[in-house]
Design a protein around this motif. Sequence first.
Motif, PDB file in Angstrom:
ATOM      1  N   PRO A   1       0.833  -1.243   0.081  1.00 55.49           N
ATOM      2  CA  PRO A   1       0.182   0.009   0.087  1.00 55.49           C
ATOM      3  C   PRO A   1       0.949   1.139   0.149  1.00 55.49           C
ATOM      4  O   PRO A   1       1.920   1.188   0.490  1.00 55.49           O
TER       5      PRO A   1
ATOM      6  N   PRO B   1       0.212  -7.232  10.676  1.00 58.10           N
ATOM      7  CA  PRO B   1      -0.315  -7.906  11.445  1.00 58.10           C
ATOM      8  C   PRO B   1      -1.320  -9.105  10.944  1.00 58.10           C
ATOM      9  O   PRO B   1      -1.825 -10.151  11.460  1.00 58.10           O
ATOM     10  N   GLU B   2      -1.660  -8.735   9.500  1.00 60.16           N
ATOM     11  CA  GLU B   2      -2.739  -9.429   8.779  1.00 60.16           C
ATOM     12  C   GLU B   2      -1.925 -10.433   7.837  1.00 60.16           C
ATOM     13  O   GLU B   2      -2.631 -11.086   7.196  1.00 60.16           O
TER      14      GLU B   2
ATOM     15  N   VAL C   1      -0.437 -10.158   5.152  1.00 60.53           N
ATOM     16  CA  VAL C   1      -0.705  -9.666   3.495  1.00 60.53           C
ATOM     17  C   VAL C   1       0.489  -9.334   2.844  1.00 60.53           C
ATOM     18  O   VAL C   1       0.290  -9.318   1.663  1.00 60.53           O
TER      19      VAL C   1
HETATM   20  S1  SF4 Z   1      -2.524  -4.548   7.116  1.00 59.40           S
HETATM   21 FE1  SF4 Z   1      -0.311  -4.944   6.545  1.00 59.40          FE
HETATM   22  S2  SF4 Z   1      -0.031  -3.928   4.273  1.00 59.40           S
HETATM   23 FE2  SF4 Z   1      -2.045  -3.279   5.401  1.00 59.40          FE
HETATM   24  S3  SF4 Z   1      -1.307  -1.298   6.301  1.00 59.40           S
HETATM   25 FE3  SF4 Z   1      -1.409  -2.687   7.873  1.00 59.40          FE
HETATM   26  S4  SF4 Z   1       0.973  -3.436   7.847  1.00 59.40           S
HETATM   27 FE4  SF4 Z   1       0.529  -2.469   5.936  1.00 59.40          FE
END
Ligand code: SF4
Length: 165
Positions: free
Chosen positions: A24, A45-46, A48
């Motif tokens: 992102p 934390p996800e 991804v």
């Molecule tokens: S979920 Fe992961 S990719 Fe999305 S903003 Fe948070 S740290 Fe960044």
Amino acid sequence: MSVSLARRSFLRGGRALSAERKPPWTDESFIEACVRCGDCIDACPENVLFKGDGGFPQIRFQDEGCTFCQECVRVCDEPVFDLAREAFPWRARIRDNCLALANIHCQSCQDVCEPSAIRFSPSLGHVPMPTVALDDCTGCGACVAVCPQDAIELSAPEVKETNHD
Ligand code: SF4
Ligand code: SF4
Ligand code: SF4
């Protein structure tokens, strides 16, 4: 792998490939600034973010979507992320293999869509069918992760919706 090779690989296949993989708030130039330390990957934390082509971080909505928590941005010491940018250039698009289109009840994507961009309309003699409100979709990928049919793709809209009529 050299940076130039990695860049070619990243751009291979044009917009779709890079659009599906960019972290992102980055653009294609992020590979110039990224030192491939992996800190953003560890911080997410996800889960991804993954190590992708050439060791550069890439995003993949396998089990979760991005929550825009900004942890990746916080831990990065390099000029990779820019919060002034739009997080993701892509939007969700529902493909023909969606269960609801085959008259099988499914609304899993709607249930996880935080901004309620996926809406189901009643249809006579048919289960409710989904549409995506592109203006509300953030491209977070939560619907991609949850769809049992792999029926949602993320792609950059060809034309920005600027219809004022
Ligand atoms: S979920 Fe992961 S990719 Fe999305 S903003 Fe948070 S740290 Fe960044
Ligand atoms: S989760 Fe997938 S299969 Fe189910 S309604 Fe949404 S797009 Fe269709
Ligand atoms: S990408 Fe995110 S915001 Fe867009 S439709 Fe899917 S869940 Fe909703």
